[in-house]
Design a protein around this motif. Sequence first.
Motif, PDB file in Angstrom:
ATOM      1  N   VAL A  19      26.378  11.617   4.702  1.00 52.53           N
ATOM      2  CA  VAL A  19      25.336  12.078   5.350  1.00 52.53           C
ATOM      3  C   VAL A  19      24.737  10.759   5.987  1.00 52.53           C
ATOM      4  CG1 VAL A  19      22.839  12.640   4.765  1.00 52.53           C
ATOM      5  CG2 VAL A  19      24.718  13.572   3.586  1.00 52.53           C
ATOM      6  N   HIS A  20      24.341  10.748   7.250  1.00 55.60           N
ATOM      7  CA  HIS A  20      23.584   9.635   8.110  1.00 55.60           C
ATOM      8  C   HIS A  20      22.288   9.527   8.212  1.00 55.60           C
ATOM      9  CE1 HIS A  20      27.950   9.091   9.294  1.00 55.60           C
ATOM     10  NE2 HIS A  20      27.490   7.973   9.763  1.00 55.60           N
ATOM     11  N   ASP A  21      21.763   8.444   8.247  1.00 55.92           N
ATOM     12  CA  ASP A  21      20.421   8.233   8.625  1.00 55.92           C
ATOM     13  C   ASP A  21      20.661   7.022   9.707  1.00 55.92           C
ATOM     14  OD1 ASP A  21      17.803   7.906   9.107  1.00 55.92           O
ATOM     15  OD2 ASP A  21      17.317   6.973   7.471  1.00 55.92           O
ATOM     16  N   TYR A  22      19.797   6.779  10.766  1.00 57.08           N
ATOM     17  CA  TYR A  22      19.798   5.938  11.872  1.00 57.08           C
ATOM     18  C   TYR A  22      18.670   5.026  12.022  1.00 57.08           C
ATOM     19  CZ  TYR A  22      23.416   9.718  12.987  1.00 57.08           C
ATOM     20  OH  TYR A  22      24.292  10.434  12.944  1.00 57.08           O
ATOM     21  N   LEU A  75      23.794   4.334   7.129  1.00 58.78           N
ATOM     22  CA  LEU A  75      22.917   3.765   7.814  1.00 58.78           C
ATOM     23  C   LEU A  75      23.506   3.109   9.015  1.00 58.78           C
ATOM     24  CD1 LEU A  75      19.840   3.615   8.172  1.00 58.78           C
ATOM     25  CD2 LEU A  75      19.864   1.390   6.768  1.00 58.78           C
ATOM     26  N   ASN A  76      23.115   3.620  10.228  1.00 60.55           N
ATOM     27  CA  ASN A  76      23.750   3.032  11.436  1.00 60.55           C
ATOM     28  C   ASN A  76      23.211   3.594  12.556  1.00 60.55           C
ATOM     29  OD1 ASN A  76      25.969   2.317  12.975  1.00 60.55           O
ATOM     30  ND2 ASN A  76      27.593   3.289  12.337  1.00 60.55           N
ATOM     31  N   TRP A  77      23.608   2.811  13.671  1.00 62.37           N
ATOM     32  CA  TRP A  77      23.202   3.466  15.047  1.00 62.37           C
ATOM     33  C   TRP A  77      23.739   4.791  15.222  1.00 62.37           C
ATOM     34  CZ3 TRP A  77      20.224  -0.085  17.791  1.00 62.37           C
ATOM     35  CH2 TRP A  77      20.479  -1.309  17.674  1.00 62.37           C
ATOM     36  N   GLN A  78      23.002   5.793  15.798  1.00 59.30           N
ATOM     37  CA  GLN A  78      23.505   6.724  16.138  1.00 59.30           C
ATOM     38  C   GLN A  78      24.739   6.987  17.312  1.00 59.30           C
ATOM     39  OE1 GLN A  78      20.568   9.843  17.106  1.00 59.30           O
ATOM     40  NE2 GLN A  78      21.693  11.498  16.645  1.00 59.30           N
ATOM     41  N   GLY A  79      25.453   7.653  16.818  1.00 57.28           N
ATOM     42  CA  GLY A  79      26.952   8.005  17.689  1.00 57.28           C
ATOM     43  C   GLY A  79      27.848   6.639  17.595  1.00 57.28           C
ATOM     44  N   TYR A  80      27.827   6.007  16.650  1.00 54.16           N
ATOM     45  CA  TYR A  80      28.417   4.774  16.958  1.00 54.16           C
ATOM     46  C   TYR A  80      29.476   4.745  15.513  1.00 54.16           C
ATOM     47  CZ  TYR A  80      29.424  -0.485  16.862  1.00 54.16           C
ATOM     48  OH  TYR A  80      30.208  -1.565  16.910  1.00 54.16           O
ATOM     49  N   GLY A  81      30.586   5.728  15.670  1.00 50.51           N
ATOM     50  CA  GLY A  81      31.862   5.863  14.906  1.00 50.51           C
ATOM     51  C   GLY A  81      31.877   6.489  13.490  1.00 50.51           C
ATOM     52  N   TYR A 120      20.577   4.257   0.535  1.00 49.59           N
ATOM     53  CA  TYR A 120      21.959   4.077   1.297  1.00 49.59           C
ATOM     54  C   TYR A 120      23.029   3.826   0.577  1.00 49.59           C
ATOM     55  CZ  TYR A 120      18.284   4.889   4.632  1.00 49.59           C
ATOM     56  OH  TYR A 120      17.203   5.221   5.460  1.00 49.59           O
ATOM     57  N   ASP A 121      24.301   4.075   0.963  1.00 50.64           N
ATOM     58  CA  ASP A 121      25.681   3.492   0.323  1.00 50.64           C
ATOM     59  C   ASP A 121      26.409   2.610   1.300  1.00 50.64           C
ATOM     60  OD1 ASP A 121      24.958   5.155  -2.151  1.00 50.64           O
ATOM     61  OD2 ASP A 121      25.438   6.657  -0.861  1.00 50.64           O
ATOM     62  N   VAL A 122      26.206   2.684   2.362  1.00 42.96           N
ATOM     63  CA  VAL A 122      26.923   2.126   3.462  1.00 42.96           C
ATOM     64  C   VAL A 122      26.141   1.738   4.686  1.00 42.96           C
ATOM     65  CG1 VAL A 122      28.848   1.925   5.259  1.00 42.96           C
ATOM     66  CG2 VAL A 122      29.264   3.151   3.181  1.00 42.96           C
ATOM     67  N   VAL A 123      26.164   0.744   5.167  1.00 42.10           N
ATOM     68  CA  VAL A 123      25.149   0.292   6.165  1.00 42.10           C
ATOM     69  C   VAL A 123      25.886  -0.924   7.290  1.00 42.10           C
ATOM     70  CG1 VAL A 123      24.344  -2.119   4.959  1.00 42.10           C
ATOM     71  CG2 VAL A 123      22.849  -1.008   6.764  1.00 42.10           C
ATOM     72  N   LEU A 124      25.740  -0.471   8.314  1.00 40.69           N
ATOM     73  CA  LEU A 124      26.091  -1.178   9.479  1.00 40.69           C
ATOM     74  C   LEU A 124      25.158  -2.433   9.781  1.00 40.69           C
ATOM     75  CD1 LEU A 124      26.040  -2.127  12.799  1.00 40.69           C
ATOM     76  CD2 LEU A 124      28.292  -1.351  11.879  1.00 40.69           C
ATOM     77  N   ILE A 125      25.713  -3.681   9.546  1.00 45.21           N
ATOM     78  CA  ILE A 125      25.218  -4.896  10.147  1.00 45.21           C
ATOM     79  C   ILE A 125      25.933  -5.677  11.054  1.00 45.21           C
ATOM     80  CG2 ILE A 125      24.172  -6.815   8.961  1.00 45.21           C
ATOM     81  CD1 ILE A 125      23.585  -5.271   6.486  1.00 45.21           C
ATOM     82  N   ASN A 126      25.079  -6.118  11.821  1.00 49.80           N
ATOM     83  CA  ASN A 126      25.639  -7.059  12.969  1.00 49.80           C
ATOM     84  C   ASN A 126      25.852  -8.494  12.074  1.00 49.80           C
ATOM     85  OD1 ASN A 126      25.272  -9.761  14.710  1.00 49.80           O
ATOM     86  ND2 ASN A 126      25.673  -8.028  16.147  1.00 49.80           N
ATOM     87  N   SER A 127      26.827  -9.417  12.153  1.00 49.02           N
ATOM     88  CA  SER A 127      26.989 -10.517  11.577  1.00 49.02           C
ATOM     89  C   SER A 127      25.913 -11.455  11.571  1.00 49.02           C
ATOM     90  CB  SER A 127      28.413 -11.330  11.929  1.00 49.02           C
ATOM     91  OG  SER A 127      28.383 -11.573  13.476  1.00 49.02           O
ATOM     92  N   ALA A 128      25.084 -11.378  12.760  1.00 47.52           N
ATOM     93  CA  ALA A 128      24.292 -12.295  12.893  1.00 47.52           C
ATOM     94  C   ALA A 128      22.948 -11.935  11.882  1.00 47.52           C
ATOM     95  CB  ALA A 128      23.473 -12.414  14.409  1.00 47.52           C
ATOM     96  N   PHE A 129      23.252 -10.833  11.190  1.00 44.71           N
ATOM     97  CA  PHE A 129      22.014 -10.550  10.395  1.00 44.71           C
ATOM     98  C   PHE A 129      22.417 -10.404   8.795  1.00 44.71           C
ATOM     99  CE2 PHE A 129      20.539  -9.016  14.292  1.00 44.71           C
ATOM    100  CZ  PHE A 129      19.134  -9.262  14.441  1.00 44.71           C
TER     101      PHE A 129
END
Length: 352
Positions: free
Chosen positions: A59-62, A34-40, A80-89
């Motif tokens: 496999v991605h979800d956005y 789970l991430n922003w689309q197009g982010y690495g 989900y198995d991996v998620v992008l999280i900003n440190s502020a959250f």
Amino acid sequence: MNRINRRVLLGAMSAAVLAGSAGLAMAAGEIRVLNWQGYGTDEAFATEAFEKKTGVKVVHDYFTSEQEMLTKLRTNPGAYDVVLINSAFTGQAKAEGLIAKIDTSDMPNVKDLAPSMGQNPDLVPGGDVYGVAWTWGATALAVNKDKVTPLPTSLALLWDPQYAGKVSIRDDGVEAIQFAALALGQDMNDIKDLEAVKAKLKALMPQIKTFWSSENDWNQFFSAGDFTVSTFWSGGAGRSITKGLPVAFVVPQEGAVGWLDSLAIPATSKNQDAARAFINWMIDPEFYVQWAAKGAPSSANAKANAALPDSDFNKQAFADPAVVARVHFMKPLSDETRKAYTELWQDVKTAQ
């Protein structure tokens, strides 16, 4: 094979990461990110290499906002198995039980993370890893270098009458308030005079030509000449430059809004071995150098940064320690403060 021996074997495979550990498919046929689309993480070259070496499909979800990301974790347990999280959250996600503590003992690239990133207290509270530092950057000034000379040194440029009707900022209340606070010399993470910030934003509104909300928006508006002066992400500016746009990126003397993104593992993931292997690949210099050539944020991996050519955008933009010192990293906000900021921003926009 008993459960203990199988875990030992999978741990060894994760440590090898892309060294031919096809046995990871035993643990998972696929992982969901789970991430922003197009982010690495959804770069085709990266997911294909990972699948080829491990047998695990990615496999991605956005999501389109951090709030949406949290909602998806809350309402889709096990999805989900991996998620992008900003440190502020990260702290909020941990407090809600949405993410798991990560055992990094079988993730060899973690040792190369810059200490200030890898041991960031928002990601590693009490020494336990809940987010593996991945990328960082700054939202600062981006200008059309063909039309703005000399290059600016101050956020005052946004309020300069010379650029009335030629300014853009992201339509994000928290970020707008943080920039106004910086322009006033206030601590953006501990604002003492919110009324002064509101007045500063009201003074900015006549300058605004349009707001942007995505990188695609920004590039389209910039290319069309809709604005000359704007705030923008460092990674986005780097990609715009690779596309041939006349962009100059400047960290002003008052400072810039910094962000640190991490990769975390949802508490309900059933594929944590493969998830750790994927995160380890995402912080691998081999992956990052290829990604950086396309325009990427700065890596939290010191070894990856050292492997970049001297011409790399981020290496140039943040080569001076004095510039990096002007980056103010976002700290967590309470729900009450975030709501107050959002309401203030709406008031400012509707009053123009």
